[in-house]
Design an enzyme around this catalytic site. Structure first.
Site, short mmCIF file in Angstrom:
data_model
loop_
_atom_site.label_atom_id
_atom_site.label_comp_id
_atom_site.label_asym_id
_atom_site.label_seq_id
_atom_site.Cartn_x
_atom_site.Cartn_y
_atom_site.Cartn_z
N SER A 16 15.14 14.54 17.09
CA SER A 16 14.00 14.99 18.06
C SER A 16 14.60 16.37 18.69
O SER A 16 15.64 16.49 18.86
CB SER A 16 13.70 14.05 19.01
OG SER A 16 12.89 14.52 20.20
N LEU A 17 13.70 17.54 18.96
CA LEU A 17 14.15 18.37 19.72
C LEU A 17 13.91 18.38 21.19
O LEU A 17 14.42 19.09 21.83
CB LEU A 17 13.28 19.65 19.16
CG LEU A 17 13.51 20.13 17.68
CD1 LEU A 17 12.66 21.30 17.22
CD2 LEU A 17 14.76 20.73 17.27
N THR A 63 7.33 9.19 21.23
CA THR A 63 6.85 9.84 19.86
C THR A 63 6.49 8.87 18.79
O THR A 63 6.69 7.53 19.12
CB THR A 63 7.82 11.07 19.45
OG1 THR A 63 7.04 11.69 18.27
CG2 THR A 63 9.06 10.56 19.11
N LYS A 67 3.48 5.66 20.30
CA LYS A 67 2.64 6.28 21.20
C LYS A 67 1.36 5.24 21.69
O LYS A 67 0.95 5.21 22.83
CB LYS A 67 1.97 7.60 20.65
CG LYS A 67 2.70 8.49 20.63
CD LYS A 67 2.12 9.81 20.22
CE LYS A 67 3.25 11.23 20.06
NZ LYS A 67 2.49 12.26 19.78
N ASP A 104 0.01 16.02 24.57
CA ASP A 104 -0.27 16.77 23.21
C ASP A 104 -1.41 17.58 23.21
O ASP A 104 -1.26 18.79 22.73
CB ASP A 104 -0.36 15.92 22.17
CG ASP A 104 0.76 14.93 21.85
OD1 ASP A 104 1.87 15.63 22.05
OD2 ASP A 104 0.67 13.81 21.32
N GLY A 129 -7.41 14.29 9.49
CA GLY A 129 -6.43 13.09 9.88
C GLY A 129 -7.40 12.62 10.92
O GLY A 129 -8.18 13.12 11.74
N ALA A 130 -6.99 11.18 11.30
CA ALA A 130 -7.77 10.26 12.27
C ALA A 130 -6.58 9.41 12.74
O ALA A 130 -7.16 8.46 13.23
CB ALA A 130 -8.91 9.90 11.66
N GLY A 132 -2.86 8.85 15.26
CA GLY A 132 -2.64 9.13 16.31
C GLY A 132 -2.44 10.56 17.02
O GLY A 132 -3.08 11.01 17.78
N ALA A 133 -1.98 11.46 15.72
CA ALA A 133 -1.91 12.85 16.47
C ALA A 133 -3.28 13.53 16.54
O ALA A 133 -3.61 14.36 17.31
CB ALA A 133 -0.96 13.65 15.20
N GLY A 243 3.31 23.68 14.43
CA GLY A 243 3.31 22.93 15.39
C GLY A 243 4.33 22.96 16.34
O GLY A 243 4.49 22.19 17.46
P1 ATR Z 1 0.24 10.10 13.52
O1 ATR Z 1 0.47 9.55 14.70
O2 ATR Z 1 1.14 11.00 13.07
O3 ATR Z 1 -1.28 10.90 13.26
P2 ATR Z 1 -0.69 7.93 11.78
O4 ATR Z 1 -1.48 7.42 13.23
O5 ATR Z 1 -0.14 6.90 10.94
O6 ATR Z 1 0.37 9.04 12.47
O7 ATR Z 1 -1.78 8.63 10.93
C1 ATR Z 1 -1.65 9.52 9.83
C2 ATR Z 1 -2.52 10.37 9.42
O8 ATR Z 1 -2.09 11.13 8.20
C3 ATR Z 1 -3.80 9.47 8.86
O9 ATR Z 1 -4.97 10.27 9.37
C4 ATR Z 1 -3.49 9.26 7.45
O10 ATR Z 1 -4.81 9.10 6.76
P3 ATR Z 1 -5.48 7.46 6.63
O11 ATR Z 1 -5.77 7.08 7.84
O12 ATR Z 1 -5.93 7.52 5.44
O13 ATR Z 1 -3.83 6.57 6.41
C5 ATR Z 1 -3.12 10.81 7.04
N1 ATR Z 1 -2.29 10.58 5.94
C6 ATR Z 1 -0.85 10.18 5.69
N2 ATR Z 1 -0.56 10.37 4.38
C7 ATR Z 1 -1.46 10.97 3.94
C8 ATR Z 1 -1.82 11.67 2.41
N3 ATR Z 1 -0.65 11.56 1.78
N4 ATR Z 1 -3.07 12.18 2.26
C9 ATR Z 1 -3.85 12.25 3.20
N5 ATR Z 1 -3.72 11.94 4.34
C10 ATR Z 1 -2.60 11.15 4.79
#
Ligand code: ATR
Length: 283
Positions: A16-17, A63, A67, A104, A129-130, A132-133, A243
């Site tokens: 971690s930074l 982190t 979260k 964030d 993506g959907a 936590g981030a 980021g």
């Molecule tokens: P974070 O807090 O970093 O967002 P997370 O809540 O585990 O971590 O979410 C990871 C995200 O990356 C999700 O949107 C995940 O898609 P899924 O909901 O289908 O799991 C996405 N993700 C992770 N690996 C992936 C991959 N190889 N291709 C596409 N999406 C990916």
């Protein structure tokens, strides 16, 4: 009086930074503090946080993958934390209980608008993506005045849930990943997946998503951002942003909450950018 204690919790956390960033802010502002990195799995986190509080911890960042747990452990939460369903910043109140916030999204918007000079207003935006981030940044992007928000995710149900939670049915929509080719073009594309943190897979998406004004942003930095940013460059995106600036700006928001003063972020950002450049060239 003993030095004020702060920390970042996560798992893994060794790289971690945040300790470096908060130490640099504190030095710039002439504030004495101790900021350490504490490794805790989701199962260990409640006890580790209680121990930190008992030892005088006043605030912490949280982190991956903690979260959501931090949100659940907060006695009170800010509106932006509730909209994200996750906390990255906890502050100990006078009654000893934790106040949960999420900096964030504000960090991302500040980086894009102030550092990179992007006008986000009315930009048609694709959020990939959907998890936590994505949940952390989506509300702030809407608040910053983007136009339509389209969310795609490998697991479509999570994209639906995120869009439902945003509560802006006329403006935010979920779509299937397989339909990317039919979605038209976007002026802002944000990668909030953790795919680049995995096994060195590339990132691939149709070039039809990109127009002459598209800014591409990855909420990841370092090696995890390489696949998406490489795609964005080859697709001809006008701006390509990782980021690292968001990381510095979300830390500055947390620092301001804890110490009542905003630190200057440019010197710290420049220092980390140089470090990142040297690490990449050293490979
Ligand atoms: P974070 O807090 O970093 O967002 P997370 O809540 O585990 O971590 O979410 C990871 C995200 O990356 C999700 O949107 C995940 O898609 P899924 O909901 O289908 O799991 C996405 N993700 C992770 N690996 C992936 C991959 N190889 N291709 C596409 N999406 C990916």
């Amino acid at each position: 009086m003993s030095t004020a204690r702060y920390a970042v919790f996560g798992h893994p956390i060794a790289h971690s930074l945040s300790p470096l960033i908060h130490a640099a802010f504190a030095q710039l502002r002439g504030i004495a503090l101790e900021y350490t990195a504490i490794d805790a799995t989701p199962a260990d986190f409640p006890a580790a946080l209680a121990r930190f509080a008992a030892e005088g911890g006043r605030g912490c960042n949280v982190t991956l993958p903690l979260k959501e747990a931090a949100f659940a452990l907060s006695a009170t939460t800010s509106e932006r934390a509730r909209r994200a369903g996750a906390c990255n910043t906890l502050t100990r109140g006078d009654d000893g209980r934790w106040l949960g916030d999420n900096t964030d999204g504000a960090g991302l918007v500040r980086d894009l608008t102030s550092r990179h000079g992007l006008d986000l207003r009315a930009r048609r935006t694709l959020l990939i993506g959907a998890g936590g981030a994505a949940r952390g940044v989506a509300p702030s992007l809407l608040d910053a005045g983007i136009g339509e928000l389209v969310v795609v995710n490998r697991t479509p149900e999570r994209a639906d849930a995120l869009v439902d939670a945003l509560g802006e049915p006329g403006r935010a929509h979920s779509r299937y990943w397989k339909d990317l080719r039919d979605l038209g073009d976007f002026e802002l594309i944000v990668n909030a997946t953790s795919a680049g943190r995995g096994n060195g897979e590339g990132f691939s998406a149709p070039l039809s998503l990109v127009n002459s004004r598209t800014a591409a942003v990855d909420v990841n930095y370092g090696e995890a951002a390489i696949p998406f940013l490489a795609w964005a460059r080859s697709a001809g995106c006008r701006e390509v942003v990782d980021g690292l600036g968001m990381l510095v700006e979300q830390a500055a928001e947390a620092f301001a909450l804890w110490h009542g003063v905003r630190p200057q972020t440019d010197p710290v950002y420049a220092q980390l950018r140089e470090r990142d450049r040297m690490l990449v060239t050293a490979d």
